[in-house]
Design an enzyme around this catalytic site. Structure first.
Site, PDB file in Angstrom:
ATOM      1  CG  ASP A 350      -1.694   1.692   1.375  1.00 55.18           C
ATOM      2  OD1 ASP A 350      -2.068   1.683   0.568  1.00 55.18           O
ATOM      3  OD2 ASP A 350      -2.467   1.920   2.407  1.00 55.18           O
ATOM      4  CG  ASP A 540      -1.330   2.036   7.173  1.00 56.40           C
ATOM      5  OD1 ASP A 540      -1.707   1.671   5.850  1.00 56.40           O
ATOM      6  OD2 ASP A 540      -1.657   2.529   7.188  1.00 56.40           O
ATOM      7  CG  ASP A 544      -4.783  -1.872   3.577  1.00 55.66           C
ATOM      8  OD1 ASP A 544      -4.592  -1.815   2.593  1.00 55.66           O
ATOM      9  OD2 ASP A 544      -3.160  -0.949   3.819  1.00 55.66           O
TER      10      ASP A 544
END
Length: 647
Positions: A350, A540, A544
């Site tokens: 990410d 995080d 996700d």
């Protein structure tokens, strides 16, 4: 004799080592040498006995000699025999205790008294060293458990009182003295605090916290007495969550561990029956068959074949890997993930909060017709009226504040702000806001990848401010380190717009950078990649979690981040540093390398000495080395993991 007491079944960390290390931890108040007393006593008697044999003294006749060596044997032999009998009562006939007792008593039966004592003595010494190594590895892994706060000082009924942290509720106020541990997660009430967060992040550098910021259980207060408002009960606190992960980690076995344990259960009875065959079958094929000689070879076979080196060194290797990770702020949720992380060749990451700090900052200011200071006065007057992250970034950037007064401020969702500042109509927002108000803007703006706030005053374009999310200091280093440790492809998947994602990707040198993705889009992209590769995903946020769940290895960025991400992940990075991922890969690969070295060492040496013993070319002394010596070498090799320096 305490070195061979049967440990409690509830001791999950040591359960893997039950073959060769069944000792309880030595109590602190006991002498560290006390468990070694029986071995020292036996060693002294053995040495004296060998000297008496050498000089062939008259008084050291057959019965005196037998009694002497029996006295030397009992302190080290009886605990093993007793342990073997206990296992037989439970239906566990073929154990290493049975093999060692049978081999050494057999040596006494054929008159090889010194060798019978020597085998059991060195076996016992090996057991003690193995126990010490496992206990140390166990302590390294579970060091965080000692960080559990015993009490907390809470404000109740007009005074501060010491209570159990588990009795404190959300919203209560606690006080933490200098040098004390913060017992619960909370929000800092005091103006500032300097905290050592090493217990939960692996970083020893003090963290300076300001009023209103979050603080986490397990941190140490370095300066001044501080007050904290509790935001989580103890069982949901960061330190409790980490302790639970550490405790659970050792119960999740790797495939290698599970295989070796199953193998040992099959291997030991096979060895026993082979020893029987080696004793009696030669009678039918060898002309000058001497029962005592072939029995001696079979006894050597039994000693050599003890699977201790394998059964103890493999879990010890994984303990070392888990401990090394914990020391570096990396929590593997089980030995299986130490293995899994060595097989990945693609890393998907990410962007926001993983590679970037997730904090917006003003990057550039472009003023068209006004001085920059005046432009910022107009914009800041509007932005201080908003709670949007971009508005906060602009307000924080212009520290001088503004004397301009804003009136009739309106926030237009998805577009920006408008209002009257010092009698002038001011617009501050994106291109859509300008289009709606028929304000023409320069073409160059469309080519700028960063997020921006375009400013118009009295319906005329006045300039723009670019806002950027800063890269983390170690983001670039983490990508290069991944490549160094065998990662073939690094991919960024982000919900941010494509132009920003592309720019970040180019700056970091990743292979693929895709932006504008919803959580379900990320999921689809990862599923496509998984068809052709072993993949780790690092993220995080709550969004996700689905991707973390389907990845071959899910890595949660920030042990202090999203609870959902942390619960879903297989590996938790306790800091916000992406460079911890290549370090985790390195630890996993080093662990696997050492474990396979131990397997090769144990099998190789044992096979050679087994063949030599069956052919009459090896004695009990070689057998001792092939069993205890190899086990000790394997242990020393595994311990290296706890002393290695990681990049």
């Amino acid at each position: 004799m305490s070195a061979f007491r049967e440990k409690k079944k509830t001791e999950s960390v040591n359960s893997e080592a039950s073959c060769c290390c069944s000792a309880e931890p030595v109590k602190k108040e006991e002498s560290k040498l006390k468990p070694y007393y029986p071995a020292i006593f036996s060693f002294v008697l053995l040495a004296i006995g060998l000297a008496l044999d050498q000089y062939e003294l008259i008084f050291f006749n057959k019965w005196v000699r037998l009694a002497w060596y029996l006295v030397a044997y009992i302190p080290v032999g009886w605990p093993v025999i007793k342990q073997g009998l206990k296992h037989i009562q439970k239906g566990e006939f073929f154990t290493e205790f049975f093999l060692m007792a049978l081999a050494t008593l057999g040596a006494f039966a054929i008159g090889e008294y010194p060798e019978g004592v020597a085998v059991m003595l060195f076996y016992t010494i090996g057991e003690l060293f193995q126990h010490a190594a496992v206990y140390k590895a166990k302590n390294n892994i579970k060091a965080l458990l000692d960080m559990r706060p015993k009490s907390a000082t809470v404000f109740r009924n007009g005074e501060y009182v010491a209570v159990d942290p588990e009795t404190i509720s959300v919203g209560e106020k606690i006080r933490v003295n200098v040098g004390a541990q913060i017992p619960l997660d909370g929000k800092l009430i005091s103006k500032k605090a300097s905290l050592n967060t090493a217990a939960i992040t692996g970083e020893s550098k003090p963290d300076n916290i300001q009023q209103g910021n979050k603080v986490y259980a397990g941190s140490i207060n370095m300066e001044g007495v501080v007050e904290i408002e509790v935001t989580k009960i103890f069982k949901n606190s960061s330190i409790a969550r980490i302790m639970e992960m550490v405790q659970n980690a050792t119960s999740r076995k790797s495939k290698t561990e599970l295989f070796i344990r199953k193998f040992a259960k099959i291997y030991t009875p096979i060895v026993f029956y082979l020893a029987l065959a080696l004793t009696f079958l030669p009678y039918f094929f060898v002309e000058n068959y001497i029962f005592q000689d072939w029995l001696y070879r079979a006894l050597i076979f039994l000693v050599v074949s003890c699977p201790c080196a394998l059964v103890i060194s493999i879990p010890l290797g994984y303990f070392g890997g888990l401990g090394a990770g914990s020391k570096n702020g990396i929590l593997f949720k089980g030995a299986s993930f130490l293995d899994a992380i060595t097989k990945i060749d693609t890393v998907v990451m990410d962007k926001t909060g993983t590679l970037t700090k997730g904090v917006f900052k003003v990057k550039d200011i472009e003023s068209d017709s006004l001085p920059e200071k005046e432009l910022m006065q107009y914009v800041t007057a509007l932005e201080v009226q908003s709670t949007h992250p971009i508005a906060k970034a602009i307000a924080a950037y212009w520290l001088a504040g503004t004397s301009y007064k804003a009136e009739d401020v309106t926030e237009i969702p998805g577009k920006g702000l408008q209002g009257t500042v010092n009698g002038k109509k001011v617009l501050a927002g994106n291109q859509m806001l300008m289009t709606v108000n028929n304000i023409s803007i320069p073409n160059k703006i469309e080519n700028i990848p960063e997020a921006m706030v375009i400013v118009a005053i009295d319906n005329k374009y006045a300039g723009y401010i670019t806002i950027a999310d800063e890269l983390k200091e170690d983001a670039l280093q983490s990508i290069s380190q991944m490549k160094k440790h065998g990662i073939k492809q690094v991919v960024i998947l982000s919900g941010d717009k494509q132009s920003i994602t592309t720019a970040i990707g180019q700056e970091l040198g990743v292979d693929i950078a895709k932006g504008g993705l919803l959580p379900e889009d990320k999921l689809n992209e990862v599923e496509k990649l998984k068809k052709n590769t072993k993949l780790a995903f690092m993220g995080d946020g709550i969004n996700d979690a689905p991707v973390l769940a389907i990845a071959d290895v899910g890595v949660a960025m920030g042990g202090l981040g999203s609870d959902v991400a942390i619960e879903t992940a297989d590996v938790v990075i306790q800091t916000d540093q992406p460079s911890k991922l290549p370090k985790a890969i390195q630890i996993g690969k080093s662990t696997r390398k050492i474990i396979w070295q131990n397997i090769a060492l144990a099998f190789g040496v044992k096979l050679i000495v087994l063949v030599m013993g069956a052919g009459g070319l090896a004695t009990m002394w070689e057998a001792v080395f092939a069993d205890v010596g190899v086990a000790l070498l394997a242990i020393l090799n595994a311990i290296r993991l706890q002393r290695m320096k990681w990049e």
